[in-house]
Design a protein around this motif. Structure first.
Motif, PDB file in Angstrom:
ATOM      1  N   HIS A  57       0.831  -1.203   0.000  1.00 27.98           N
ATOM      2  CA  HIS A  57       0.000   0.000   0.000  1.00 27.98           C
ATOM      3  C   HIS A  57       0.870   1.259   0.000  1.00 27.98           C
ATOM      4  CE1 HIS A  57      -3.505   2.529   0.801  1.00 27.98           C
ATOM      5  NE2 HIS A  57      -2.709   3.194   1.627  1.00 27.98           N
ATOM      6  N   ALA A  58       1.912   1.271   0.820  1.00 30.07           N
ATOM      7  CA  ALA A  58       2.764   2.462   0.912  1.00 30.07           C
ATOM      8  C   ALA A  58       3.387   2.794  -0.434  1.00 30.07           C
ATOM      9  CB  ALA A  58       3.846   2.240   1.959  1.00 30.07           C
ATOM     10  N   ARG A  59       3.809   1.765  -1.149  1.00 30.74           N
ATOM     11  CA  ARG A  59       4.521   1.991  -2.410  1.00 30.74           C
ATOM     12  C   ARG A  59       3.594   2.111  -3.603  1.00 30.74           C
ATOM     13  NH1 ARG A  59       8.764  -2.730  -0.667  1.00 30.74           N
ATOM     14  NH2 ARG A  59      10.142  -1.428   0.598  1.00 30.74           N
ATOM     15  N   SER A  60       2.317   1.897  -3.404  1.00 29.37           N
ATOM     16  CA  SER A  60       1.382   1.929  -4.529  1.00 29.37           C
ATOM     17  C   SER A  60       1.268   3.321  -5.135  1.00 29.37           C
ATOM     18  CB  SER A  60       0.004   1.432  -4.087  1.00 29.37           C
ATOM     19  OG  SER A  60      -0.532   2.289  -3.076  1.00 29.37           O
ATOM     20  N   GLN A  61       1.300   4.342  -4.289  1.00 24.86           N
ATOM     21  CA  GLN A  61       1.159   5.719  -4.766  1.00 24.86           C
ATOM     22  C   GLN A  61       2.433   6.537  -4.609  1.00 24.86           C
ATOM     23  OE1 GLN A  61      -2.328   7.589  -3.070  1.00 24.86           O
ATOM     24  NE2 GLN A  61      -3.504   5.683  -3.164  1.00 24.86           N
TER      25      GLN A  61
ATOM     26  N   SER B  34       0.508   7.842   1.435  1.00 27.93           N
ATOM     27  CA  SER B  34       0.439   6.381   1.335  1.00 27.93           C
ATOM     28  C   SER B  34       1.468   5.729   2.252  1.00 27.93           C
ATOM     29  CB  SER B  34       0.648   5.917  -0.106  1.00 27.93           C
ATOM     30  OG  SER B  34       1.959   6.195  -0.569  1.00 27.93           O
ATOM     31  N   TYR B  35       2.638   6.360   2.393  1.00 33.03           N
ATOM     32  CA  TYR B  35       3.639   5.809   3.314  1.00 33.03           C
ATOM     33  C   TYR B  35       3.173   5.944   4.760  1.00 33.03           C
ATOM     34  CZ  TYR B  35       7.414   4.555   0.148  1.00 33.03           C
ATOM     35  OH  TYR B  35       8.189   3.907  -0.791  1.00 33.03           O
ATOM     36  N   ALA B  36       2.547   7.073   5.100  1.00 33.24           N
ATOM     37  CA  ALA B  36       2.021   7.238   6.453  1.00 33.24           C
ATOM     38  C   ALA B  36       0.955   6.194   6.749  1.00 33.24           C
ATOM     39  CB  ALA B  36       1.460   8.648   6.622  1.00 33.24           C
ATOM     40  N   GLN B  37       0.143   5.886   5.757  1.00 35.74           N
ATOM     41  CA  GLN B  37      -0.893   4.882   5.931  1.00 35.74           C
ATOM     42  C   GLN B  37      -0.286   3.490   6.099  1.00 35.74           C
ATOM     43  OE1 GLN B  37      -3.187   5.625   2.421  1.00 35.74           O
ATOM     44  NE2 GLN B  37      -4.226   7.407   3.275  1.00 35.74           N
ATOM     45  N   GLY B  38       0.762   3.196   5.331  1.00 33.93           N
ATOM     46  CA  GLY B  38       1.442   1.920   5.488  1.00 33.93           C
ATOM     47  C   GLY B  38       2.041   1.767   6.875  1.00 33.93           C
TER      48      GLY B  38
ATOM     49  N   MET C 230       8.988  -1.211   9.136  1.00 32.84           N
ATOM     50  CA  MET C 230       8.759   0.196   9.477  1.00 32.84           C
ATOM     51  C   MET C 230      10.009   1.028   9.188  1.00 32.84           C
ATOM     52  SD  MET C 230       6.632  -0.290  13.054  1.00 32.84           S
ATOM     53  CE  MET C 230       6.180   1.441  13.246  1.00 32.84           C
ATOM     54  N   SER C 231      11.178   0.482   9.512  1.00 37.19           N
ATOM     55  CA  SER C 231      12.420   1.216   9.246  1.00 37.19           C
ATOM     56  C   SER C 231      12.638   1.393   7.751  1.00 37.19           C
ATOM     57  CB  SER C 231      13.609   0.479   9.872  1.00 37.19           C
ATOM     58  OG  SER C 231      13.870  -0.751   9.207  1.00 37.19           O
ATOM     59  N   THR C 232      12.265   0.386   6.972  1.00 35.64           N
ATOM     60  CA  THR C 232      12.437   0.478   5.521  1.00 35.64           C
ATOM     61  C   THR C 232      11.563   1.573   4.934  1.00 35.64           C
ATOM     62  OG1 THR C 232      13.015  -1.870   5.339  1.00 35.64           O
ATOM     63  CG2 THR C 232      12.211  -0.795   3.354  1.00 35.64           C
ATOM     64  N   LEU C 233      10.296   1.619   5.337  1.00 36.91           N
ATOM     65  CA  LEU C 233       9.410   2.659   4.827  1.00 36.91           C
ATOM     66  C   LEU C 233       9.893   4.050   5.250  1.00 36.91           C
ATOM     67  CD1 LEU C 233       5.809   1.170   5.239  1.00 36.91           C
ATOM     68  CD2 LEU C 233       7.287   1.199   3.217  1.00 36.91           C
TER      69      LEU C 233
ATOM     70  N   GLY D  98      13.225   9.218   3.497  1.00 42.23           N
ATOM     71  CA  GLY D  98      14.274  10.097   3.989  1.00 42.23           C
ATOM     72  C   GLY D  98      14.240  10.359   5.476  1.00 42.23           C
ATOM     73  N   ASN D  99      13.395   9.648   6.218  1.00 40.80           N
ATOM     74  CA  ASN D  99      13.300   9.822   7.673  1.00 40.80           C
ATOM     75  C   ASN D  99      14.261   8.855   8.365  1.00 40.80           C
ATOM     76  OD1 ASN D  99      11.203  11.716   7.272  1.00 40.80           O
ATOM     77  ND2 ASN D  99       9.693  10.067   7.159  1.00 40.80           N
ATOM     78  N   PHE D 100      15.546   9.153   8.270  1.00 46.60           N
ATOM     79  CA  PHE D 100      16.562   8.228   8.753  1.00 46.60           C
ATOM     80  C   PHE D 100      16.558   8.083  10.266  1.00 46.60           C
ATOM     81  CE2 PHE D 100      19.685   8.354   4.917  1.00 46.60           C
ATOM     82  CZ  PHE D 100      18.693   7.828   4.119  1.00 46.60           C
ATOM     83  N   ASP D 101      16.266   9.155  10.991  1.00 49.95           N
ATOM     84  CA  ASP D 101      16.251   9.066  12.453  1.00 49.95           C
ATOM     85  C   ASP D 101      15.178   8.073  12.911  1.00 49.95           C
ATOM     86  OD1 ASP D 101      18.307  10.843  12.715  1.00 49.95           O
ATOM     87  OD2 ASP D 101      17.032  12.586  13.065  1.00 49.95           O
TER      88      ASP D 101
END
Length: 469
Positions: free
Chosen positions: A56-60, A65-69, A100-103, A108-111
């Motif tokens: 789902h995160a990568r669909s859009q 979509s990433y927040a939803q994933g 979660m870390s991958t998404l 770009g949210n490395f922290d």
């Protein structure tokens, strides 16, 4: 956002109910990112919720979509058993945290990504594959952030984890090789080819290595000018033919910039650069163009990863033009300008920005190459000199100067190899004779290192082997 969250929660619940009938979803994405954990040591409901969230995160490819994933993964995490109760529970929690870390890292949210990876280390009942995957990803993110000292400490921690705890016999060799390759990559980034060789020894005849282990080994071979074998290794990574994944070993788990898809793209970029270094420009262009297409499909056309690949292509055209005494200024300029834009390089007239630029190796190479294009045009020479000065100030690679990296006549020592995973430039080393002269000292250093580990953690040490030392 609230109605969307409710809708996603319902979708995730449907996935969970379906999973109770048995793990039926085995999409390519699932196999690539989480192919190492099977139903015997992880919750099948968690596996399917992870797959749903990633898809789902990568669909859009949007922030929403990433927040939803991530919302689905948060719900999945809350349904798992408490930490330390059983192996399956900790493996499931670990896999959710890896996802979660991958998404987070992809946006770009490395922290946030590193916070999730650190939590995996607290899951003491999880498999070594889960914890090694988390440490490997931490090393990869710190390398991308140019925090090399931290990455070295984490790579040592990965080795020590295996020294203190003997892995399962059926996967121990693969996990040991993976931990050594993480340390080898760090040494390669540091420019210590002799030390890196100590960690990669024993992999030449191991056709079962895959993923980040194989790519790092291929880059070592490439950097030390063993082009034929490096090409074979790169091609094997791209093809993805791995016995480990077929057998479902936890060794296949990966996250963030060490995930299977990022590794495959990294191998494609490395192979394209290798073909360019050999003068096979038609093959190089075809491979790098394919890598660009896949990167845009994977991350979206405006992601910084696309800028990294465009830089590889621009440098390939630059090398081709210079060696063939042809002109491709318009092509190079267009590629450099687009790469600089996607890499989010600050404007030239912004003072003090050189020291704070992200992916400084790649940005400096792109802007330095662009400066050369401008400098050969008399009416744009002043602008080119300004861009050149900015690029030299932004260049922080201590293993070679920017001038050396852009000097293709110096083919035996300072040709850069861009690692697209971590957005760093590796230095091609002198021929094998120089490496062989340096190696005895490296062997001694590794021997001292292993003796130190053995003294600190003597119980399982005999089961841990540094191949070739």
């Amino acid at each position: 956002m609230i109605p969307t969250a409710i809708k996603l929660s319902g979708s995730a619940a449907t996935v969970a109910r379906t999973a109770k009938l048995g793990p039926s979803i085995r999409s390519p994405l699932f196999r690539l990112v989480h192919g190492g954990i099977n139903g015997s040591n992880a919750n099948p409901v968690a596996l399917q919720m992870i797959n749903y969230a990633l898809s789902h995160a990568r669909s859009q490819k949007s922030d929403e979509s990433y927040a939803q994933g991530l919302l689905v993964l948060e719900q999945c995490l809350s349904t798992q058993t408490s930490e330390g109760q059983d192996s399956a529970g900790d493996n499931s929690r670990g896999m959710v945290l890896l996802a979660m870390s991958t998404l987070s890292s992809e946006r770009g949210n490395f922290d946030e990504a590193m916070e999730k990876l650190q939590k995996v280390q607290d899951l003491t009942s999880s498999s070594f594959g889960v914890r090694v995957a988390a440490l490997e990803a931490l090393v990869g993110l710190h390398l991308e952030l140019e925090q090399d000292d931290t990455s070295s400490v984490l790579a040592d921690k990965c080795l020590e984890l295996l020294v203190k705890n003997e892995p399962e016999s059926n996967s121990g060799d693969f996990i040991n090789a993976r931990a050594r390759a993480v340390k080898g990559l760090v040494e390669l980034v540091h420019g210590n080819a002799a030390s890196a060789e100590s960690f990669f020894q024993g992999l030449k005849d191991n056709r079962a290595i895959t993923g980040s282990t194989a790519l790092s080994y291929g880059e070592f071979l490439h950097a030390t000018q063993n082009f034929s074998l490096a090409k074979d290794v790169y091609q094997n990574v791209i093809q993805g033919g791995s016995k480990n994944e077929e057998l479902g070993n936890s060794n296949a788990l990966a996250a963030c910039n060490m995930s299977a898809e990022e590794v495959s793209l990294g191998a494609m970029c490395a192979l394209g650069q290798l073909e360019a270094h050999l003068g096979n420009f038609a093959d190089a262009e075809e491979i790098l163009t394919k890598a660009l297409t896949i990167t845009e499909e994977r991350f979206g056309s405006h992601h910084p990863r696309v800028g990294v690949v465009l830089t590889c292509i621009a440098l390939m055209f630059r090398r081709k033009a210079m060696l063939e005494h042809s002109s491709a200024l318009l092509i190079q300029e267009g590629l450099y300008r687009r790469a600089i834009e996607l890499l989010k390089a600050p404007p030239l007239d912004t003072e003090g920005t050189e020291a704070n630029v992200d992916r400084s190796d790649i940005v400096a190479l792109a802007r330095g190459g662009y400066a050369e294009v401008l400098c050969v045009q008399q009416n744009r020479k002043d602008q080119g000199e300004k861009a050149k000065g900015w690029a030299e100030a932004a260049w922080r690679n201590r293993r070679m100067s920017l001038a050396e990296a852009l000097d293709i006549s110096n083919t035996s020592s300072a040709v850069p190899i861009i690692d697209a995973r971590i957005s760093r430039a590796l230095r091609m080393q002198q021929l094998r004779e120089e490496l062989d002269q340096a190696y005895p000292m490296a062997s001694f250093a590794i021997l001292i290192y292993t003796e130190r580990l053995a003294n600190n953690f003597p119980r399982p040490y005999n089961s841990f082997v540094f191949c070739g030392v």
